[in-house]
Design a protein around this motif. Structure first.
Motif, PDB file in Angstrom:
ATOM      1  N   PRO B   7       0.844  -1.189   0.000  1.00 43.72           N
ATOM      2  CA  PRO B   7       0.000   0.000   0.000  1.00 43.72           C
ATOM      3  C   PRO B   7       0.884   1.244   0.000  1.00 43.72           C
ATOM      4  O   PRO B   7       2.092   1.151   0.214  1.00 43.72           O
ATOM      5  CB  PRO B   7      -0.775  -0.120   1.312  1.00 43.72           C
ATOM      6  N   LYS B  48       2.453  -3.834  11.408  1.00 46.45           N
ATOM      7  CA  LYS B  48       1.285  -2.978  11.645  1.00 46.45           C
ATOM      8  C   LYS B  48       0.158  -3.285  10.662  1.00 46.45           C
ATOM      9  O   LYS B  48      -0.947  -2.800  10.810  1.00 46.45           O
ATOM     10  CB  LYS B  48       1.668  -1.508  11.492  1.00 46.45           C
ATOM     11  N   ALA B  52      -3.412  -9.749   3.112  1.00 45.14           N
ATOM     12  CA  ALA B  52      -4.413 -10.508   2.355  1.00 45.14           C
ATOM     13  C   ALA B  52      -3.673 -11.531   1.507  1.00 45.14           C
ATOM     14  O   ALA B  52      -2.803 -11.174   0.712  1.00 45.14           O
ATOM     15  CB  ALA B  52      -5.230  -9.579   1.478  1.00 45.14           C
ATOM     16  N   ILE B  57      -8.305 -11.853   3.945  1.00 49.53           N
ATOM     17  CA  ILE B  57      -7.639 -10.850   4.780  1.00 49.53           C
ATOM     18  C   ILE B  57      -7.359 -11.444   6.157  1.00 49.53           C
ATOM     19  O   ILE B  57      -8.275 -11.899   6.843  1.00 49.53           O
ATOM     20  CB  ILE B  57      -8.502  -9.578   4.890  1.00 49.53           C
ATOM     21  N   HIS B  59      -5.792 -10.746   9.806  1.00 52.93           N
ATOM     22  CA  HIS B  59      -5.446  -9.633  10.680  1.00 52.93           C
ATOM     23  C   HIS B  59      -4.066  -9.827  11.284  1.00 52.93           C
ATOM     24  O   HIS B  59      -3.288  -8.896  11.361  1.00 52.93           O
ATOM     25  CB  HIS B  59      -6.501  -9.543  11.781  1.00 52.93           C
ATOM     26  N   VAL B  73      -1.250  -9.038  -0.407  1.00 53.23           N
ATOM     27  CA  VAL B  73      -1.490  -7.596  -0.365  1.00 53.23           C
ATOM     28  C   VAL B  73      -1.435  -7.145   1.079  1.00 53.23           C
ATOM     29  O   VAL B  73      -2.206  -7.628   1.919  1.00 53.23           O
ATOM     30  CB  VAL B  73      -2.867  -7.234  -0.968  1.00 53.23           C
ATOM     31  N   PHE B  75      -2.284  -4.653   3.972  1.00 58.59           N
ATOM     32  CA  PHE B  75      -3.590  -4.022   4.088  1.00 58.59           C
ATOM     33  C   PHE B  75      -3.645  -3.326   5.442  1.00 58.59           C
ATOM     34  O   PHE B  75      -3.398  -3.959   6.477  1.00 58.59           O
ATOM     35  CB  PHE B  75      -4.637  -5.152   4.009  1.00 58.59           C
ATOM     36  N   ALA B  76      -3.940  -2.035   5.432  1.00 56.29           N
ATOM     37  CA  ALA B  76      -3.999  -1.289   6.692  1.00 56.29           C
ATOM     38  C   ALA B  76      -5.044  -1.915   7.617  1.00 56.29           C
ATOM     39  O   ALA B  76      -6.116  -2.297   7.169  1.00 56.29           O
ATOM     40  CB  ALA B  76      -4.360   0.161   6.408  1.00 56.29           C
ATOM     41  N   LYS B  77      -4.718  -2.044   8.892  1.00 57.71           N
ATOM     42  CA  LYS B  77      -5.696  -2.590   9.836  1.00 57.71           C
ATOM     43  C   LYS B  77      -6.809  -1.555  10.049  1.00 57.71           C
ATOM     44  O   LYS B  77      -6.541  -0.382  10.285  1.00 57.71           O
ATOM     45  CB  LYS B  77      -5.017  -2.936  11.163  1.00 57.71           C
ATOM     46  N   ILE B  78      -8.011  -2.020   9.955  1.00 55.93           N
ATOM     47  CA  ILE B  78      -9.179  -1.151   9.983  1.00 55.93           C
ATOM     48  C   ILE B  78     -10.017  -1.527  11.205  1.00 55.93           C
ATOM     49  O   ILE B  78     -10.203  -2.709  11.478  1.00 55.93           O
ATOM     50  CB  ILE B  78     -10.043  -1.403   8.723  1.00 55.93           C
TER      51      ILE B  78
ATOM     52  N   ILE C  91      -6.463  -2.189  16.214  1.00 60.37           N
ATOM     53  CA  ILE C  91      -5.590  -1.317  15.430  1.00 60.37           C
ATOM     54  C   ILE C  91      -4.663  -0.612  16.411  1.00 60.37           C
ATOM     55  O   ILE C  91      -4.914  -0.607  17.611  1.00 60.37           O
ATOM     56  CB  ILE C  91      -6.383  -0.276  14.603  1.00 60.37           C
ATOM     57  N   MET C 345      -9.749   4.560   1.555  1.00 60.48           N
ATOM     58  CA  MET C 345      -9.568   3.287   0.836  1.00 60.48           C
ATOM     59  C   MET C 345     -10.832   2.832   0.109  1.00 60.48           C
ATOM     60  O   MET C 345     -10.763   2.240  -0.959  1.00 60.48           O
ATOM     61  CB  MET C 345      -9.169   2.192   1.841  1.00 60.48           C
ATOM     62  N   VAL C 419      -6.813  -5.626  -2.604  1.00 65.70           N
ATOM     63  CA  VAL C 419      -7.154  -7.030  -2.360  1.00 65.70           C
ATOM     64  C   VAL C 419      -8.219  -7.457  -3.369  1.00 65.70           C
ATOM     65  O   VAL C 419      -9.320  -6.922  -3.368  1.00 65.70           O
ATOM     66  CB  VAL C 419      -7.687  -7.231  -0.931  1.00 65.70           C
ATOM     67  N   HIS C 619      -9.346 -17.572  15.047  1.00 66.56           N
ATOM     68  CA  HIS C 619      -8.978 -16.255  14.542  1.00 66.56           C
ATOM     69  C   HIS C 619      -9.505 -16.267  13.108  1.00 66.56           C
ATOM     70  O   HIS C 619      -8.883 -16.813  12.217  1.00 66.56           O
ATOM     71  CB  HIS C 619      -7.465 -16.050  14.594  1.00 66.56           C
TER      72      HIS C 619
END
Lengths: 289, 81, 777
Positions: B7, B48, B52, B57, B59, B73, B75-78, C91, C345, C419, C619
């Protein structure tokens, strides 16, 4: 901790006695305004005098002269009454707009008036119906027209030891009716951004022979607008007289800009409401005669 | 070789490279391979992110393995609501 | 990655009576404020009267002099956050951005920020004592507007915030806390290819989640230092973790029990009062209750970021999108916590387009710290893109649903966030919307229609579940996820489905943090998917155990035993198909030599190895996106600017709706919240940063009579990663309403008003402005 004193007199004399010499007292009817204000810290009375047990304040008398409505009679009692709604449909509608069903079981026309909110719904409707207030004080009774009762936001003409006992609404003549409309952004549970009440009498030809127009939420107190009534009287509620009445109401309005609306918006909408309320009142007369 | 897509915030550490091929077939090796190739891209910065793997995806991909033809990929944690 | 997806269900997809219903409608359900303990004190929080000030001193002496005032607290009672990162959070969160919300440390950064607290023997005494806490402030200049906050000479909300995302990193602190971009393709080439380009700015106001139940808790500390907290929250484990971090108390000493919850919508995924009650309880040695007032909830909980979004979007004559550019500016309040990332995004995630560019900026102001609200960030930016898409389609003379069908993403497409999509249901949802009778309904004068599509990512994360079998064969299913949207019903149904037993024999419970394995917070549309997966896993383990018990009773090999319709059946001497026929016909009767029911197995549990239980954890990596399409018809009163919603239609891909009535409820609830945000809801601050409408009278969420029946259509394109095809459903419903409503209103009124909310004064001014423009033309 400050203590709160509570009195529940059962007669006017007792009520007068409870209030005598007290400047730190508040009268409690349904409490739908007072208790909220106390909770928010806006009022901090040392004495609360609950007048719901005083018979004169809880009575409805409907006679030749018209309606005498005890100041603390709950809204739900009035809206359920078989005759009041036929005589003053606009007033009953206005009273019925206050709060939810639960609030209707407690709120009263007298409380709505005494609370002196500029946006009070039933006040313009009372004014349009030429209602008068019966006030009891240490020196006896006096009578004040509803339009003169409130003196500003949250202030009225009652002295600290006076009580609003009842409100008189004269019996309307033949071919007469009234209507009240308010503007709120939702459909209920809200405070009027602008409100308008119109009471009309028409002759057999449909010519307006008497009119009263009152507007709310657009000035420090609800206003009687004679110029708007004059615009209607003598005409047949035609486009021209409605336009003039609407313009007169907008002109008379002296609102503020706040979180509920702007000056421009309120002036414009109050005119729209006068026009629409006049239409409703006229339709009511035509439907019943 | 698996394909890695960075990203924009990680591209700051990869000299604007957006896409790269790697020989790793698990996350542990991937982190080492990438931080070796791009010294500015620290393990901390990588961790951080979620990863994916072929559209799934993950975590916290600490123990994940993938195939040599996988598409990876970051992927920012949301946070949800 | 693909798995076999079950399509034939016994319980999933039915509508059993909800397990929480009777307690809620009779008033028996216990919410956050309903617990009272003997000897309990009441906490009251002292809040800042200033939007920005230094706290010079706090004097509790007058408050403590009042009989019945037992304890006080301030930031002095909490550990210095330093640079600590909250461990285990979904997060990255810095403790220094969380601790000052509990108690301001050195400075106050927004009006009504917590500064101190008192505990006393009654609510009124605590309130009175709070008034007698003397706080001396040195008032600082404040900044409320995002543009003003970005000016060079703006007062700094924090002097240690340097813009993230800029290369090279800035050397001066500023209120611009993040500024980042994502891109693919060649955006300028894309616009050059376009036959029509729409460029416009859209504003969505700061709002509140509007949950009906205010935050409330009771905390108790005992002589061993063990802390118990009862509270209304979306995540008891989150409360345990955050309270431990904020107070410095060992996590292992804290037990949290979640009450019934009266709405959360993301707003209860953090703490406000729990650490305060905990400290006051520790200091007083007595239980302490804190219930926030509605006023405090509005002023001092986490409202929702406002957003100003510029969109530039282009398409060819045939409707093919060639470029989408978004630039989003979000107000995060006093701490960095806005959902600017997902807003940036996901703004145009519904569309296949080679050339995309999205910029996101987060700005800090002296307002309450923004927090999560259903699909955080997505409604604000999707509002902008969807309105622009509608205008583009109109400009090209293409039906807005056809336009979307032409450009909608499907399996294999790669969105801006990189993705690739797996099997998704956007096109199916668009088709369902197009075929709905409401889309064909005739519109009259002053009426208008708006369509919008939307995306949300959905979360998986960690969950645990435990199943106990009672002696009669009925089940307790225990999880740690508060039920905000029907999760107890879905947990029971998923367990019943896996075991083939009647759902009525399953009792789902939400239990405390000591009584079940770790569960991430109820949020991110994850509970039915992730916690449900833990339940399914535990139920599967239990099913295997039950087969073993049956094999032991029959003294046969486990291979001889099948699980069918909630019963163990044995092959011996009879084929399974034949046995099934007998079972269906009822002729097998209750032959314990061939069939053992749950009840029979449970009754013999003691003889076959002890009580029947199973615990499982996951998980979950199986979360997949949801898409929704809304159609809104409105009527506009041209004289007053009032909008009436005439018809409202929600279409959503649920993957597989476990309990369709609850899914419909989520869709309808999201629509109502979005309608409110579009038409009337907004935070109104005065120039001193004081919220002017901190109550439901002037913060206007819709009331029931404002709305028509909201029609729903559930589309089911199975999630390819879930054995039943389930997707999260809770969040995406709030994403399409704002653009659907705004488009409908503008079509009805002949206006171009995109500064939400479309409140009557604003809309009337726009109508008059549009009329004047027409006359001038």
């Amino acid at each position: 901790m400050p203590l709160l004193q509570y009195e529940a007199p059962t007669s006017l004399a007792q009520a007068r006695q409870a209030l005598a010499g007290r400047s730190d007292a508040k009268i409690l009817a349904g409490g739908t305004d007072l208790l909220v204000q106390m909770r928010l810290g806006l009022r901090d009375p040392a004495l609360v005098v609950d007048i719901k047990h005083v018979p004169e304040l809880m009575e409805i008398t409907l006679g030749e002269q018209g309606l005498r409505l005890g100041a603390a009679v709950p809204g739900a009692v009035v809206t359920d009454h078989p005759e009041i709604g036929q005589l003053y449909p606009g007033f009953v509608e206005a009273l019925g707009l206050i709060g939810s069903s639960q609030i209707q079981g407690r709120c009263s026309a007298g409380g709505n008036l005494c609370n002196a909110s500029p946006a009070a719904d039933c006040v313009p409707a009372l004014i349009a119906n030429r209602a008068t207030c019966n006030i009891m004080g240490p020196d006896g009774e006096r009578t004040v027209a509803v339009e003169a009762f409130n003196t500003g936001p949250a202030s009225n003409c009652l002295a600290a030891d006076e009580i609003l006992v009842s409100i008189d609404l004269p019996r309307p003549g033949p071919r007469s009716s009234d209507a009240y409309l308010r503007f709120i952004p939702r459909t209920e549970m809200d405070i009027a951004v602008a409100g308008a009440a119109v009471a009309l009498s028409l002759d057999e030809a449909g010519v307006c022979i008497d009119a009263r127009v009152a507007i709310g939420a657009v000035a420090p107190t609800a206003l009687l607008v004679p110029a708007a009534a004059d615009a209607l009287i003598g005409g047949t509620l035609d486009e021209d007289s409605l336009n003039r009445a609407s313009a007169a109401a907008s002109e008379a309005a002296a609102p503020i800009t706040d979180k509920r609306g702007t000056v421009e918006y309120r002036k414009k909408v109050v005119g729209v409401l006068v026009r629409r309320a006049a239409g409703v009142a006229k339709a009511r007369i035509e439907a019943t005669s | 070789m698996a394909k890695v897509i960075f990203p924009s915030d990680l591209q700051a550490f990869t000299g604007d490279t957006a896409e790269v091929e790697v020989t790793s077939v698990n996350y542990r090796d991937l982190v080492a391979e990438l931080s070796g190739r791009y010294p500015a891209l620290t393990e901390e910065a990588i961790r951080k992110h979620a990863l994916a793997i072929d559209g799934m995806i993950i975590h916290n991909p600490f123990l994940e393995a993938f195939n040599s033809d996988s598409e990876l990929v970051f992927f920012a944690k949301i946070a949800g609501g | 990655m693909s798995i076999n997806i079950q399509t034939d269900f016994k319980t999933v997809g039915t509508r059993p009576i909800r397990p929480d219903g009777p307690d809620k409608v009779t008033g028996r359900a216990k919410y956050g404020a309903d617990l009272n303990l003997s000897g309990m004190l009441y906490g009251h929080i002292v809040r800042s009267p200033h939007a920005h000030a230094v706290i010079k001193s706090i004097d509790f002496s007058a408050a403590l002099a009042m009989p019945g005032v037992v304890a006080t607290m301030s930031a002095e009672d909490l550990p210095e956050p330093g640079d600590r990162i909250l461990p285990g959070a979904e997060i990255e969160m810095k403790l220094k951005d969380i601790s000052p919300i509990i108690m301001a440390r050195g400075k106050v950064l927004f009006h009504s920020q917590a500064v101190a607290a008192v505990a006393a023997t009654s609510e009124s005494l605590a309130a009175e004592a709070a008034k007698r806490v003397v706080v001396e402030y040195e008032v600082l200049p404040h900044v409320l507007d995002v543009h003003a906050a970005m000016a060079d000479d703006a007062p700094l909300v924090h002097d240690d915030v340097f813009t993230q995302g800029i290369d090279p990193a800035p050397t001066r602190p500023s209120n611009l806390s993040a500024d980042f971009e994502m891109a693919k393709g060649d955006i300028e080439a894309g616009f050059a290819e376009a036959d029509l380009v729409i460029e416009r700015t859209y504003n969505v106001p700061m709002c509140h989640q509007g949950y009906i139940e205010p935050h409330a808790c009771v905390a108790r500390s005992d002589e061993n230092g063990k802390i118990e907290i009862w509270c209304c929250t979306q995540g008891p484990f989150m409360v345990r973790n955050m309270t431990a971090e904020i107070t410095g108390i060992d996590l292992g000493k804290i037990k949290v029990t979640a009450s019934e919850i009266g709405g959360g919508f993301g707003g209860k995924t953090t703490v406000y009062v729990e650490p305060v009650a905990t400290i006051l309880a520790c200091k007083s040695g007595r239980p302490v209750k804190i219930v926030m007032s509605r006023d405090e909830v509005f002023r001092a909980s986490g409202p929702v970021s406002s957003a100003e979004t510029q969109v530039k979007i282009g398409a060819k004559k045939d409707g093919t999108l060639t470029a989408i550019k978004t630039d989003i500016l979000m107000d995060s309040g006093a701490f960095s916590s806005s959902p600017i990332l997902p807003a940036t995004m996901f703004a145009a995630a519904c569309y296949r387009c080679d050339n995309m560019h999205s910029r996101g900026r987060e700005v800090l102001t002296n307002k309450p710290k923004a927090w999560a609200y259903r699909a955080p960030g997505a409604p604000q930016s999707i509002m902008a893109v969807e309105c622009a898409v509608n205008e583009l389609a109109q400009g090209l003379g293409i039906d807005p649903i056809d336009f979307r069908l032409l450009n909608a993403v499907e399996e294999g497409d790669v969105p801006l966030f990189g993705v690739p999509f797996q099997s998704i249901g956007l096109k199916q949802s668009l088709e369902a919307a197009k075929n709905h009778p409401n889309y064909q309904a005739a519109l009259e004068q002053n009426q208008g229609r708006g369509v919008a599509a939307a995306f949300w990512i959905n979360a998986g994360l960690q969950s645990s579940a435990t199943i106990h079998v009672a002696e009669d064969g009925s089940l307790n299913v225990l999880t740690g996820n508060p039920d905000i949207g029907g999760s107890r019903a879905s947990m029971a149904m998923l367990a019943a489905e896996v075991l083939g037993i009647p759902v009525e024999t399953v009792r789902p419970s939400v239990v405390d943090t000591d009584s079940v394995g770790y569960c991430d917070t109820t949020g991110g549309s994850r509970t039915t998917l992730a916690t449900g997966s833990a339940v399914m896993k535990a139920a599967g383990m239990l099913r295997e155990e039950l087969k073993h018990r049956a094999a032991a009773i029959w003294n046969v090999d486990i291979k001889e035993v099948e699980w069918y319709d909630g019963m163990a059946v044995v092959h011996s001497g009879i084929g399974i198909d034949e046995l099934r026929d007998e079972l269906r016909a009822g002729t097998a009767g209750r032959n314990p030599e061939k069939v053992l029911t749950m009840a029979e197995l449970a009754a013999q549990a003691g003889a076959t190895g002890g009580p029947l239980t199973a615990s499982a954890s996951v998980h979950a990596h199986s979360a997949q996106p949801s898409f929704a399409v809304n159609i809104c018809d409105v009527q506009v009163d041209r004289d007053t600017g009032k909008v009436d919603i005439l018809r409202y239609t929600c279409v959503q891909d649920a993957g597989k709706a476990v309990h369709p009535a609850y899914v419909e409820g989520q869709m309808q609830g999201g629509a109502v919240q979005g309608i409110g945000w579009a038409l009337n809801e907004e935070y109104l601050f005065n120039d001193q940063g004081v919220l002017e409408n901190a109550g439901f009278l002037d913060y206007r969420i819709p009331v029931a009579s404002d709305l028509p029946m909201i029609d729903t259509v559930i589309v089911e394109v199975p999630n390819p990663l879930h054995p039943f095809g389930v997707r999260g459903v809770g969040e995406v419903p709030i994403c399409p309403p704002m653009p659907a409503v705004a488009t409908a209103v503008n079509r009805a009124a002949g206006t171009q008003l995109y500064d939400l909310p479309l409140s009557p004064p604003k809309l009337l001014a726009a109508i008059e402005g549009a009329g004047a423009d027409n006359e001038a033309a």
